[in-house]
Design an enzyme around this catalytic site. Structure first.
Site, PDB file in Angstrom:
ATOM      1  N   GLU A 289       0.823  -1.217   0.000  1.00 59.37           N
ATOM      2  CA  GLU A 289       0.000   0.000   0.000  1.00 59.37           C
ATOM      3  C   GLU A 289       0.855   1.264   0.000  1.00 59.37           C
ATOM      4  O   GLU A 289       0.414   2.315  -0.458  1.00 59.37           O
ATOM      5  CB  GLU A 289      -0.913   0.034   1.235  1.00 59.37           C
ATOM      6  N   HIS A 310       8.568 -26.593  -1.698  1.00 60.58           N
ATOM      7  CA  HIS A 310       7.918 -27.704  -2.404  1.00 60.58           C
ATOM      8  C   HIS A 310       6.732 -27.217  -3.232  1.00 60.58           C
ATOM      9  O   HIS A 310       5.894 -27.995  -3.649  1.00 60.58           O
ATOM     10  CB  HIS A 310       7.504 -28.771  -1.388  1.00 60.58           C
ATOM     11  N   LYS A 424     -14.112  -0.272  -4.119  1.00 59.22           N
ATOM     12  CA  LYS A 424     -15.238   0.115  -3.256  1.00 59.22           C
ATOM     13  C   LYS A 424     -16.289   0.851  -4.078  1.00 59.22           C
ATOM     14  O   LYS A 424     -17.491   0.597  -3.952  1.00 59.22           O
ATOM     15  CB  LYS A 424     -14.757   1.038  -2.126  1.00 59.22           C
TER      16      LYS A 424
HETATM   17  O1  PA5 Z   1      -3.547   1.207   5.490  1.00 64.59           O
HETATM   18  C1  PA5 Z   1      -4.693   1.572   5.560  1.00 64.59           C
HETATM   19  O2  PA5 Z   1      -4.986   2.664   6.059  1.00 64.59           O
HETATM   20  C2  PA5 Z   1      -5.867   0.696   5.109  1.00 64.59           C
HETATM   21  O3  PA5 Z   1      -5.508  -0.439   4.444  1.00 64.59           O
HETATM   22  C3  PA5 Z   1      -6.719   0.339   6.317  1.00 64.59           C
HETATM   23  O4  PA5 Z   1      -5.919  -0.336   7.259  1.00 64.59           O
HETATM   24  C4  PA5 Z   1      -7.896  -0.558   6.006  1.00 64.59           C
HETATM   25  O5  PA5 Z   1      -8.542  -0.158   4.830  1.00 64.59           O
HETATM   26  C5  PA5 Z   1      -8.892  -0.508   7.153  1.00 64.59           C
HETATM   27  O6  PA5 Z   1      -9.442   0.778   7.289  1.00 64.59           O
HETATM   28  P1  PA5 Z   1     -10.305   1.216   8.523  1.00 64.59           P
HETATM   29  O7  PA5 Z   1      -9.500   1.040   9.759  1.00 64.59           O
HETATM   30  O8  PA5 Z   1     -10.654   2.643   8.289  1.00 64.59           O
HETATM   31  O9  PA5 Z   1     -11.536   0.342   8.575  1.00 64.59           O
END
Ligand code: PA5
Length: 447
Positions: A289, A310, A424
């Site tokens: 990310e 494996h 989303k």
């Molecule tokens: O790194 C990030 O911010 C995202 O991947 C969030 O961890 C994930 O989408 C969860 O979001 P939230 O805590 O708002 O539900």
């Protein structure tokens, strides 16, 4: 206490030491950019000093809440996705007995997870199991509107209220969310749940050392102070005052970017210790990310070895030469198991009799490293003295700091994740969410 170490000698072949050290200035400048808060995404740098700035009162509050949940619940369901669950899961998988659920005498509640998928059967099976258990919920969502955890919470909240009554349910639900805004904050205020805050300036994937990670870990009976101490020591060891040659975060950031430039587009995080599987999952979110944007970024993958030798071993050894490998090597296992002698010796393993299983594992690790290097896979080695809360704390902070530096070397904003919104938007349009009428029409015309 020792520190985790980094060895890049087996990458030199794909890149030279001169090339890596030529990046020292840039890596140090990027570390300073982080420290000074004058780079992209600088409103999300709260994680930088989390280990050293957490107060005794904050730790005690987490421990007290953990105590309440521990005293009431046989099972605690941690609801969250991405950064809202992977850190806790990584720690618990690493430190709990691998066969925890089958232990006869349990001292700690079982931690189960929900809200990290939309599997109807998963949720059905979870709700079935919870029918026979005293359970509680830690609902973790920074935004409070992420579909996966919101759905799971809706279902489990109702089940809990039906089972123990609304009043008792309030004492078994903890919400971890934004300070002021968001649906979960509003609900928690209305219902009077115990809450913890995810600071505004800490993104999900950098939040393991906030209550997001610390509360479920404490509920599971693990000493969060050791985890924090380890992270504090790494905060010092990777600071801007530590020169490049001694700073494992700057070296790791520099070498992986040099490998990327040389055509190594995939980094495989490997472990020889199956309990570290979820450290790999946490690491993939952190780097994926943070760096995968603007059509660039190393693709983070992970394998458990020797298991995956494996399956993926063939590809790693002889597939397209676009990979490098980062191995987390554990110096010392916690327990001792010796290979017994066998009179018949049909499997021919008597030459190992009397040896520790870990001696065999270590030779597998060394043999694999040499084979992969011979096969054109540069190897970075991270050594941790043992799998303990202290060293996992070090590992978390090391990877976070290096990730920030690495993202800046790559010239992306390591602290946003705009691409996560695309699915989303489509999902809401396909589900006819109010407000998505135009998108619904457009997407349905494409089907
Ligand atoms: O790194 C990030 O911010 C995202 O991947 C969030 O961890 C994930 O989408 C969860 O979001 P939230 O805590 O708002 O539900």
């Amino acid at each position: 206490m020792k520190n985790i170490t980094l060895d890049i000698n087996k990458t030199l072949g794909a890149v030279t030491k001169e090339q890596v050290y030529a990046q020292a200035g840039k890596a140090e400048a990027c570390n300073a950019t982080l420290q000074n808060g004058n780079g992209a995404g600088n409103d999300f740098l709260g994680w930088l000093h989390l280990p050293s700035s957490i107060t005794e009162a904050e730790i005690a509050e987490i421990e007290e809440t953990a105590h309440v949940l521990r005293s009431k619940c046989e099972v605690v369901v941690a609801i969250g996705i991405g950064g809202s669950y992977l850190g806790a899961k990584a720690v618990l998988e690493a430190l709990n007995n691998s066969f925890d659920l089958l232990l006869k005498e349990r001292k700690n509640p079982v931690i189960l997870y929900a809200g990290h998928n939309i599997g109807e059967d998963y949720l059905y099976e979870l709700t079935e199991v919870l029918k026979y258990k005293q359970f509680g919920i830690i609902n973790i969502s920074k935004s409070g509107t992420t579909t996966e955890p919101a759905l799971a919470f809706r279902i489990l909240k109702k089940q809990l209220e039906d089972a123990v009554g609304k009043e008792e349910a309030k004492h078994r639900i903890v919400a971890i969310t934004d300070t002021k805004k968001g649906a979960l904050r509003t609900l928690a205020t209305q219902e009077g749940y115990k809450t913890f805050v995810i600071p505004d300036n800490v993104g999900g994937r950098f939040s393991v050392l906030t209550p997001v990670g610390l509360l479920p870990i404490a509920v599971a009976g693990i000493n969060i102070r050791d985890l924090i101490d380890g992270a504090v020591s790494m905060e010092k060891a990777t600071g801007t005052e530590v020169p490049f040659a001694d700073n494992i975060a700057t070296i790791y950031a520099a070498v992986r970017n040099e490998l990327y430039k040389s055509g190594k587009k995939i980094e495989i995080l490997a472990n020889f210790h199956p309990k570290l599987h979820y450290i790999g999952e946490w690491w993939k979110q952190l780097y994926g990310e943070s760096e995968g944007k603007e059509n660039k970024g190393i693709f983070p993958a992970s394998v458990d070895l020797t298991t995956d030798l494996h399956s993926m071993g063939q590809w790693i050894q002889e597939g397209e030469r676009i990979i490098f490998e980062t191995v987390i090597s554990v110096e010392k296992p916690d327990h001792s198991v010796l290979v017994p002698a066998d009179e018949a010796d049909l499997d021919g393993l008597n030459f190992l009799a009397g040896k520790h299983v870990d001696e065999v594992n270590k030779m597998a690790e060394l043999g694999t490293q040499l084979a992969h290097v011979d096969g054109g896979v540069p190897n970075i080695k991270i050594t941790i003295p043992e799998v303990s809360a202290y060293y996992i704390g070090q590992l978390f902070y090391f990877f976070e700091r290096a990730c920030g530096i690495s993202g800046y070397i790559l010239e992306v904003n390591p602290f946003d994740q705009p691409g996560v919104e695309a699915y989303k938007k489509n999902m809401f349009a396909l589900l006819d969410k109010p407000g998505y009428e135009k998108e619904s029409e457009a997407i349905k015309a494409r089907l």
